[in-house]
Design a protein around this motif. Structure first.
Motif, PDB file in Angstrom:
ATOM      1  N   LEU A  88      -2.332  33.942 -17.737  1.00  0.00           N
ATOM      2  CA  LEU A  88      -2.717  34.102 -16.326  1.00  0.00           C
ATOM      3  C   LEU A  88      -1.979  35.265 -15.673  1.00  0.00           C
ATOM      4  O   LEU A  88      -2.531  35.949 -14.814  1.00  0.00           O
ATOM      5  N   GLN A  89      -0.726  35.490 -16.109  1.00  0.00           N
ATOM      6  CA  GLN A  89       0.009  36.635 -15.578  1.00  0.00           C
ATOM      7  C   GLN A  89      -0.681  37.937 -16.009  1.00  0.00           C
ATOM      8  O   GLN A  89      -0.867  38.865 -15.211  1.00  0.00           O
ATOM      9  N   ALA A  90      -1.100  37.960 -17.288  1.00  0.00           N
ATOM     10  CA  ALA A  90      -1.793  39.152 -17.791  1.00  0.00           C
ATOM     11  C   ALA A  90      -3.100  39.368 -17.021  1.00  0.00           C
ATOM     12  O   ALA A  90      -3.451  40.504 -16.669  1.00  0.00           O
ATOM     13  N   TRP A  91      -3.816  38.286 -16.747  1.00  0.00           N
ATOM     14  CA  TRP A  91      -5.082  38.365 -15.992  1.00  0.00           C
ATOM     15  C   TRP A  91      -4.840  38.948 -14.594  1.00  0.00           C
ATOM     16  O   TRP A  91      -5.557  39.823 -14.134  1.00  0.00           O
ATOM     17  N   LYS A  92      -3.764  38.486 -13.962  1.00  0.00           N
ATOM     18  CA  LYS A  92      -3.438  38.979 -12.622  1.00  0.00           C
ATOM     19  C   LYS A  92      -3.040  40.459 -12.680  1.00  0.00           C
ATOM     20  O   LYS A  92      -3.473  41.274 -11.861  1.00  0.00           O
ATOM     21  N   ASP A  93      -2.215  40.807 -13.663  1.00  0.00           N
ATOM     22  CA  ASP A  93      -1.772  42.200 -13.783  1.00  0.00           C
ATOM     23  C   ASP A  93      -2.955  43.142 -14.040  1.00  0.00           C
ATOM     24  O   ASP A  93      -3.015  44.251 -13.511  1.00  0.00           O
ATOM     25  N   LEU A  94      -3.909  42.677 -14.850  1.00  0.00           N
ATOM     26  CA  LEU A  94      -5.024  43.551 -15.237  1.00  0.00           C
ATOM     27  C   LEU A  94      -6.097  43.650 -14.165  1.00  0.00           C
ATOM     28  O   LEU A  94      -6.727  44.694 -13.999  1.00  0.00           O
ATOM     29  N   THR A  95      -6.325  42.544 -13.436  1.00  0.00           N
ATOM     30  CA  THR A  95      -7.490  42.515 -12.522  1.00  0.00           C
ATOM     31  C   THR A  95      -7.108  42.263 -11.066  1.00  0.00           C
ATOM     32  O   THR A  95      -7.962  42.399 -10.189  1.00  0.00           O
ATOM     33  N   GLY A  96      -5.879  41.816 -10.827  1.00  0.00           N
ATOM     34  CA  GLY A  96      -5.489  41.456  -9.461  1.00  0.00           C
ATOM     35  C   GLY A  96      -5.967  40.077  -9.046  1.00  0.00           C
ATOM     36  O   GLY A  96      -5.723  39.639  -7.917  1.00  0.00           O
TER      37      GLY A  96
END
Ligand code: NAD
Ligand code: USQ
Length: 406
Positions: free
Chosen positions: A57-65
């Motif tokens: 989920l952190q990666a998802w947030k970092d990649l897409t906001g």
């Protein structure tokens, strides 16, 4: 929409949560990570190296906001589940959070009862929580095509018009499931149908076929988002297993004659079907059933398609017919209707050589992680007591099959 994805750390749920988040919905994942524990207990792993939910989920947030909320807890815990429904106030709940393996449910008495308690109590808790805190919420529930079994007539979408002794009615289509897992889905169906009638809840039951593939546009963004690619005999589904077996140079494991015909769909169509159901909700009091698959094949046809694709890549890909460890018709009539999702706009991805190439390509990419010892079936439908040895562990394939006389 505010959408709760129950079972959002799993195979279908993860791909769905990302897709709906990317579409701008406010998404919450509910999961107790029990699937990761079952893998650990069985000594198996997805081929692809999935990260922890927090890292994903952190990666998802970092990649897409985009932010996705997380609620960690067990569906069978009513206090937890009802507090989630009360606090998150979902417009739609998508319920993937069940024990979904037929072989797991057939290991022995403990696994059969666990499967039915987990699935039925979780779903009942959800129905009561919706009634108590969010009765206008649309429940999108994952059922399965296997609820119908393989009758010698066409399979309709949920209901059939019957004339009997001069009278007529539209009734639920007869169910003849083939495992304690598939039975749990039938029992869920009845419970949900009853609650729609009794309490005016609104629900869509998606009778999904066997899902294949691992990549969606969202999970392909970065390896940190990669989805499961299960291939062991308990959680691996037919086409995923066949592709990885071919990549490993292991014969493709067709059970019995291979005439077992099922509905199949690409994981990219799973997420789109679920979105269509969310955007076109059932009416209050309505219990709607969609058959969610795009193509039907026999398992031998699938094996032959994998063989053809693998041979283009220089792989041997022999096909082995093993004694069927399951109790199922090895040749039968099968014609299941599946037009309602198409009518609502689904444009299916069809199983093509290029898709098989890409699935076998992923299998080759992670080939160092392939454990060939999980290809042969251990769990025998005919005699559950033979599925475990004195230490409680699954038996070796040969021992289980020989002892049960298959
Ligand atoms: P999965 O095992 O990958 O995911 C299920 C998730 O639910 C897991 O993350 C697990 O931890 C969670 N879960 C299970 N019980 C829970 C509980 N009591 N409380 C909280 N979380 C719980 O399964 P999947 O392949 O993603 O399947 C999802 C749903 O779709 C299932 O209901 C399954 O029956 C249905 N389905 C799957 C397929 C398929 O081919 N994968 C086909 C037809 C239907
Ligand atoms: N099969 C083989 N060889 C294998 C594995 C399976 O021939 O190595 C055969 C099985 O005997 C069966 C068919 O392939 O006839 C499908 O088996 P599967 O393991 O791919 O799928 P199944 O047990 O039916 O369960 C899967 C999911 C389940 C979902 C179901 C959809 O695990 O969650 O509900 O597909 S359906 O089959 O439509 O009910």
């Amino acid at each position: 929409m505010r959408i709760a994805v129950l079972g959002g750390d799993g195979y279908c749920g993860w791909a769905t949560a990302l897709y709906l988040s990317q579409k701008g919905h406010q998404v919450a994942i509910v999961d107790n990570f029990i699937r990761r524990k079952w893998d650990f207990d069985l000594g198996v792993e997805t081929l692809t190296p999935i990260r922890s939910l927090r890292d994903r989920l952190q990666a998802w947030k970092d990649l897409t906001g985009n932010h996705i909320d997380v609620f960690v807890g067990d569906m069978t815990d009513y206090a937890f589940l009802s507090a989630h429904i009360r606090d998150f106030e979902p417009d739609t709940v998508i319920h993937f959070a069940e024990q979904r393996s037929a072989p797991y449910s057939m290991i022995d008495r403990e696994h059969a009862t666990f499967t039915q308690v987990n699935n039925l109590v979780g779903t009942l808790n959800l129905l009561f929580a919706l009634r108590e805190f969010k009765s206008d919420c649309h429940l999108v529930k994952l059922g399965t095509m296997g609820e119908y079994g393989t009758p010698n007539i066409d399979i309709e979408e949920g209901y059939i018009r019957i004339e009997h002794n001069g009278r007529a009615d539209t009734l639920p289509f007869p169910k003849q499931p083939g495992s304690f897992y598939h039975l749990s889905k039938v029992h869920d169906t009845h419970n949900i149908h009853f609650c729609c009638k009794a309490w005016g809840l609104r629900a869509t039951d998606l009778n999904q076929g066997v899902v294949y593939g691992t990549m969606t546009d969202d999970t392909a963004l970065d390896e940190a988002l990669i989805n499961r690619f299960d291939y062991d005999e308990i959680f691996g589904t037919a086409l995923n297993r066949f592709c990885i077996e071919a990549a490993a140079g292991h014969p493709i494991t067709v059970y019995g004659k291979g005439g077992q015909t099922r509905g199949f769909l690409d994981i990219r169509d799973t997420i789109r079907c679920v979105e269509i159901a969310c955007l076109n909700p059932a009416e209050p009091g309505e219990f709607r059933v969609f058959n969610q698959f795009t193509e039907q094949f026999s398992v031998l046809e699938l094996a032959q398609m994998v063989q053809a694709a693998a041979r283009k890549l220089g792989l041997k890909a022999e096909i082995n017919h093993l004694p069927d460890p399951r109790v199922e018709a090895e040749t039968h009539y099968y014609n299941a209707r599946h037009s309602k999702l198409i009518d609502l706009g689904l444009q299916p991805h069809l199983l093509s050589d290029s898709l098989l190439d890409s699935m076998i390509g992923i299998a080759l990419k992670y080939s160092e992680r392939i454990d060939q010892s999980v290809f042969l079936p251990n769990v025998n439908w005919r005699n559950a007591s033979n599925n475990r040895n004195g230490n409680g562990r699954l038996r070796t394939p040969a021992a289980a099959l020989i002892q049960s006389g298959v």
